[in-house]
Design a protein around this motif. Structure first.
Motif, short mmCIF file in Angstrom:
data_model
loop_
_atom_site.label_atom_id
_atom_site.label_comp_id
_atom_site.label_asym_id
_atom_site.label_seq_id
_atom_site.Cartn_x
_atom_site.Cartn_y
_atom_site.Cartn_z
N SER A 80 -9.02 10.60 4.81
CA SER A 80 -9.68 11.90 4.79
C SER A 80 -11.02 11.73 5.49
CB SER A 80 -9.89 12.42 3.36
OG SER A 80 -10.92 11.68 2.70
N LEU B 228 1.39 4.47 2.73
CA LEU B 228 0.03 4.86 3.10
C LEU B 228 -0.46 4.06 4.31
CD1 LEU B 228 -1.83 5.21 -0.33
CD2 LEU B 228 -1.32 7.04 1.29
N HIS C 145 -10.30 7.47 -2.71
CA HIS C 145 -9.15 8.16 -2.12
C HIS C 145 -8.45 8.99 -3.18
CE1 HIS C 145 -5.60 9.21 0.04
NE2 HIS C 145 -4.81 8.46 -0.72
N GLN C 146 -8.28 10.27 -2.88
CA GLN C 146 -7.63 11.18 -3.83
C GLN C 146 -6.37 11.79 -3.22
OE1 GLN C 146 -10.69 14.06 -4.90
NE2 GLN C 146 -11.27 12.82 -6.67
N GLU C 147 -5.43 12.08 -4.09
CA GLU C 147 -4.22 12.80 -3.71
C GLU C 147 -3.97 13.89 -4.74
OE1 GLU C 147 -1.00 10.07 -3.26
OE2 GLU C 147 -1.92 9.00 -1.58
#
Length: 227
Positions: free
Chosen positions: A178, A98, A47-49
């Protein structure tokens, strides 16, 4: 000569004691780890932000499938594992957001209302910061609900197995973190070896494990006094 010999024996005695203490620590650490059946890993995803990796998630299930619906309906033992990789960690508030946002967009209003108390309970399990290397395990145990572990310490149990499906929907539901994150978790075990190795290599330090254990014990004692 005799003082030197005594010193040698004293050093050996100290070393022996240190080894015994270390072995005892390892033994009891193994006993404190959650006990699960041998898992089958369905997928691993990052998971990326804003282009930065925050955590790596892994989905384990007795049923391997690329069908998100089948996994969400699955009644056999399952677990979600999450390892923090962001150098600065992630605050409990941001982490909780989240989950809450994911639950809100992937579940019906009736389901959210029915699980409102459990949602609050889950959110309250996390305090302060999750640090790089922290290892979270969310395990669905049929008939016993959902166990939540952090760095080998049991934070709590939520009695509803349906709550696990709600949490899982934030990863593989209609509105996941995503589309790529969702797709990587539905690989039916066909996982990139480098990513699997990276996931396996991430582990909290001994000091961090002890820190969480002590904090968890203190929290339990306060809860007992309040009750």
């Amino acid at each position: 000569m005799i003082p030197i010999i005594n010193r040698v024996f004293a050093m050996r005695s100290y070393q022996k004691s240190s080894i015994i203490v270390f072995l005892c620590y390892v033994f009891f650490s193994l006993l404190s780890q959650p006990s699960f059946a041998e898992p089958k890993i369905n997928g691993i995803a990052v998971h990326q932000e804003l282009g930065q990796s925050v955590f790596i998630g892994a989905l384990f299930s007795e049923l391997l499938s690329d069908d998100a619906g089948a996994l969400l309906r699955n009644q056999s033992p399952m677990r979600m594992e999450l390892k923090i990789v962001a150098p600065e960690g992630i605050s409990a508030r941001r982490f909780g957001r989240l989950w809450i946002e994911g639950l809100a967009v992937n579940n019906s209003s009736d389901t959210l209302l029915a699980q409102a108390e459990n949602t609050v309970m889950f959110d309250a399990l996390f305090n302060g910061f999750l640090l790089q290397g922290d290892h979270l395990v969310i395990a669905s145990i049929p008939g016993k609900g959902v166990d939540v572990w952090l760095n080998q310490s049991l934070l709590g149990n939520i009695s509803s197995n349906q709550f696990f499906s709600m949490l899982l929907s934030t990863w593989i539901g209609n509105v996941p973190l995503s589309s790529d994150f969702r797709a990587q978790l539905l690989k039916v075990g066909d996982i990139d070896s480098a990513l699997r190795a990276q996931f396996d290599d991430i582990a909290p330090s001994v000091n961090r494990i002890a820190e969480i254990r002590e904090a968890n014990q203190s929290s339990s004692e306060v809860s007992s006094i309040a009750a």
